[in-house]
Design an enzyme around this catalytic site. Structure first.
Site, PDB file in Angstrom:
ATOM      1  N   HIS A   1      40.160  22.816  46.349  1.00 19.80           N
ATOM      2  CA  HIS A   1      38.937  23.467  46.817  1.00 19.80           C
ATOM      3  C   HIS A   1      37.743  22.529  46.590  1.00 19.80           C
ATOM      4  O   HIS A   1      37.127  22.557  45.515  1.00 19.80           O
ATOM      5  CB  HIS A   1      38.715  24.780  46.057  1.00 19.80           C
ATOM      6  CG  HIS A   1      39.833  25.769  46.207  1.00 19.80           C
ATOM      7  ND1 HIS A   1      41.041  25.608  45.560  1.00 19.80           N
ATOM      8  CD2 HIS A   1      39.916  26.924  46.930  1.00 19.80           C
ATOM      9  CE1 HIS A   1      41.831  26.634  45.873  1.00 19.80           C
ATOM     10  NE2 HIS A   1      41.178  27.437  46.693  1.00 19.80           N
TER      11      HIS A   1
ATOM     12  N   HIS B   1      50.799  59.704  33.235  1.00 22.82           N
ATOM     13  CA  HIS B   1      50.484  59.218  31.890  1.00 22.82           C
ATOM     14  C   HIS B   1      51.735  58.867  31.076  1.00 22.82           C
ATOM     15  O   HIS B   1      51.616  58.481  29.914  1.00 22.82           O
ATOM     16  CB  HIS B   1      49.664  60.263  31.131  1.00 22.82           C
ATOM     17  CG  HIS B   1      48.225  60.301  31.515  1.00 22.82           C
ATOM     18  ND1 HIS B   1      47.802  60.462  32.809  1.00 22.82           N
ATOM     19  CD2 HIS B   1      47.094  60.170  30.762  1.00 22.82           C
ATOM     20  CE1 HIS B   1      46.478  60.449  32.850  1.00 22.82           C
ATOM     21  NE2 HIS B   1      46.028  60.265  31.626  1.00 22.82           N
TER      22      HIS B   1
ATOM     23  N   GLU C   1      39.581  49.109  30.678  1.00 25.18           N
ATOM     24  CA  GLU C   1      40.754  48.435  30.127  1.00 25.18           C
ATOM     25  C   GLU C   1      40.830  46.968  30.535  1.00 25.18           C
ATOM     26  O   GLU C   1      41.186  46.101  29.725  1.00 25.18           O
ATOM     27  CB  GLU C   1      42.039  49.154  30.568  1.00 25.18           C
ATOM     28  CG  GLU C   1      42.256  50.505  29.924  1.00 25.18           C
ATOM     29  CD  GLU C   1      41.654  51.644  30.735  1.00 25.18           C
ATOM     30  OE1 GLU C   1      41.899  52.815  30.385  1.00 25.18           O
ATOM     31  OE2 GLU C   1      40.937  51.349  31.726  1.00 25.18           O
TER      32      GLU C   1
END
Length: 685
Positions: free
Chosen positions: A27, A490, A429
């Site tokens: 890149h 869950h 998270e």
């Protein structure tokens, strides 16, 4: 701008494009666009000593746009950053011209994305976009914490700054948004992100998918925001950097408008400058635009460029480092105990007696949830390991991961201090994982916690912990369908298999409170490996160790918990909460005269590290009757039961019901284990 600074900027550009061209991969455009900002930061802003890239008080630079790695490699080469071998600085360059020419090649020191531990001067591995942004927030937290704990009047040891180059891709990734929100809340005035707003992505203009006002978003996060219209204006960049450092009560963002592939006659400002080599004609045209000497060889470094960096960054960094070393020497005399702690952090050593208060638990049929016993052990360890800090994604009451009396890491306006040991990540998270990595990169022992099911949100940072060999501890609770009524969304099924399949991670699922103690005793000394603790919500009986084997066997990953005399007809293998289930089945088999063995297997990873002799002693090859029991996906257990062995595991998602009903529905009962064991015992006859 005078000739030498501009020549230096263009040298960064040409080295970067030539590295990509030689590799025929990479890149180039972002490196060409950001070279002026790179020059401004490294030559005039960073407090960094190229001769000592391990200096604890150095400023940190993070290239979150890791695809532009040649920008960093070129700069590390030109600034003369020294190499690091076996954790020590050596009198050799981190990178040479030959290394630049080997960009993206096998065994080179210039991989496609910057990799921590491979190239001296690279502060963190940045591949997936947004991770470097999250890491930088962890680094900034670490600086605040180190300063709060160790700085004393007359001894300002830790006042470093963290600077990040990020791009449009980072700004689109959710982890960067989570991390930015966290940094704004924490008022991290030691953090500056330079946002390369070139408005180009692989598919084309960012108008295809990304049209928000990023600056306004960051102002809403509580950041100080400046916008610069010209990415080539070094003086404006320097003024913005100075202003950012002056704002100490909030993080800063500099929105820098650049032209990707700057100087390339046809590809500048286009998507084709982003992720592919420019080609010979474009490079020739770009060099002409830079006024580059015609006919100069590839990887040409004009006279005076390296000397220019040495007189700027090199001289300034050496002086600052020497002053710091002198200050720390005086600090050592004035505060020897604190200095000894700093030595341990720098050298990745544990203090003497760190494990002296780890409890032993008495046998108890009712028992305790392993999340609860882990909370007790965590606090026993934290008392003697003062640089262990961490928290949860808004689940501390459930994960039991608060350090009692440790205080909250918060600015004063939110009723905390930067010396607090309990981090409050909020429901973030993904950022929690990347922030924990940034903290660990600073030498502090970090942990993050949540429900095992939500490790899905943390796959990228957990994987990067392993790649970087960082000793981050991930404490995951609610580890099975025993979660019960919360239902299949869950209840983790495939997560244990995924973690076990990831190289370099130590995953442990303890069966009772004493295995929890041994898990902590085993994991903390691992200073170059992340660990996962999978813990229960429900109570687990505390096994009577006067009747059954010592929990110290956990250190080997699997051990014989109970066994008949002589060769068993069947081996029952389990982890976590299911160990007590197979013990019940074992006792019934014994009553019926069937020769059986119970193997507690809390960690595949630890077990596979043992000698073949030990593994065969636990699971004798000539005993083919085997049953494995785990309330998770069966994947992986066939390694231990062999062809024809029985696996009682989850082959579907769970269901919403009380845990007792779920165990019956999915076959986790003594009767089901006993039936499978009897069938397996017949195979060995």
């Amino acid at each position: 701008m005078s000739t030498l600074p501009q020549l230096t900027i263009n040298t960064i550009r040409t080295l970067s494009m030539e590295g990509v061209e030689r590799a025929n991969s990479g890149h180039p455009g972002t490196a060409m666009a950001l070279a002026p900002a790179m020059y401004a930061v490294w030559q005039h802003d960073l407090k960094y000593d190229p001769a000592d890239p391990c200096w604890p008080a150095r400023d940190r630079f993070v290239l979150s746009v890791g695809h532009a790695s040649m920008l960093l490699y070129s700069t590390l080469f030109l600034t003369g950053v020294k190499d690091i071998q076996d954790g020590k600085v050596v009198d050799a360059p981190s990178l040479t011209v030959e290394d630049l020419s080997q960009f993206r090649q096998l065994n080179s020191k210039t991989p496609g994305h910057p990799e921590y531990r491979f190239t001296a001067g690279v502060e963190t591995t940045t591949g997936p976009l947004g991770q470097g942004c999250g890491n930088s927030v962890g680094m900034a937290i670490a600086q605040k914490w180190m300063s709060a704990r160790y700085d004393r009047p007359g001894f300002k040891l830790f006042d470093y700054h963290v600077t990040v180059f990020c791009g449009d891709g980072d700004m689109m990734e959710g982890v960067a948004s989570e991390a930015a929100s966290t940094a704004g809340h924490l008022a991290l005035g030691n953090l500056t992100w330079i946002y390369d707003s070139n408005q180009i992505s692989i598919e084309g203009s960012t108008d295809l998918a990304f049209t928000e006002n990023v600056g306004k978003r960051f102002e809403a996060y509580g950041w100080h925001v400046q916008t610069l219209p010209d990415g080539n204006d070094v003086e404006a960049i320097l003024a913005a950097l100075k202003a950012a450092r002056a704002v100490t009560d909030r993080p800063s963002m500099i929105v820098l408008k650049t032209v990707i592939g700057y100087g390339a006659p046809k590809k500048a400002g286009t998507a084709s400058a982003h992720g592919e080599p420019l080609g010979a004609e474009e490079i020739k045209g770009a060099k002409a635009a830079y006024g580059w000497p015609e006919g100069a060889p590839d990887f040409y470094v004009p006279d005076g460029v390296k000397e220019h960096f040495a007189e700027g960054l090199g001289k300034r960094g050496a002086e600052a480092n020497a002053e710091w070393r002198e200050l720390f020497s005086a600090y050592r005399e004035a505060h020897p105990e604190l200095a000894a702690e700093i030595d341990c952090i720098i050298e990745h050593r544990l203090p003497e007696g760190w494990d002296k208060d780890i409890p032993t638990f008495e046998a108890d049929a009712k028992g305790v949830a392993s999340r609860a016993s882990s909370g007790q052990v965590l606090n026993a360890v934290a008392k003697n390991l003062p640089w262990m800090i961490g928290g949860s994604a808004d689940l501390t009451p459930s994960t039991k991961t608060d350090i009692k009396g440790g205080g909250s890491f918060q600015p004063e306006k939110w009723n905390g201090t930067y010396g607090g040991r309990n981090l409050h990540f909020g429901v973030r998270e993904h950022a929690m994982g990347s922030i924990c990595n940034g903290i660990a990169l600073s030498g502090i022992r970090s942990y993050g916690s949540g429900f095992l099911i939500f490790s899905d949100y943390m796959k990228a940072p957990i994987r990067l912990s392993a790649i970087m060999e960082l000793p981050v501890l991930y404490i995951f609770t609610h580890d099975s369908i025993g979660v019960g009524e919360d239902g299949p969304t869950h209840q983790p099924i495939e997560q244990l298999a995924q973690l076990r399949a990831t190289p370099g991670i130590m995953t442990i699922r303890p069966s009772d409170a004493n295995e929890v103690s041994e898990a902590w005793r085993t994991l903390i000394p691992m200073t170059h490996k992340p660990a996962v603790l999978a813990l229960s919500r429900q109570n687990l009986p505390t096994i009577d160790r006067t009747k059954y084997a010592s929990a110290a066997g956990l250190a080997k990953g699997a051990y014989v918990l109970a066994s008949c005399d002589g060769k068993p007809d069947v081996i029952l293998i389990a982890s976590g909460s299911e160990v007590s289930l197979v013990v019940t089945a074992y006792e019934k088999l014994t009553e019926e005269g069937i020769k059986a063995r119970v193997v507690s297997m809390p960690s595949f990873d630890l077990f596979e590290e043992q000698s073949q002799e030990y593994r065969d002693s636990v699971l004798p090859p000539d005993v083919i009757g085997r049953v494995a029991v785990e309330q998770a996906a069966a994947f992986g257990w066939d390694r231990y039961v062999g062809i024809g062995g029985a696996i009682i595991a989850m082959n579907t998602f769970g269901a919403s019901a009380p845990a007792s009903a779920l165990l019956t529905k999915f076959g986790f009962t003594p009767e089901a284990v006993l039936d499978a064991a009897k069938r397996q015992a017949l195979r060995g006859k």
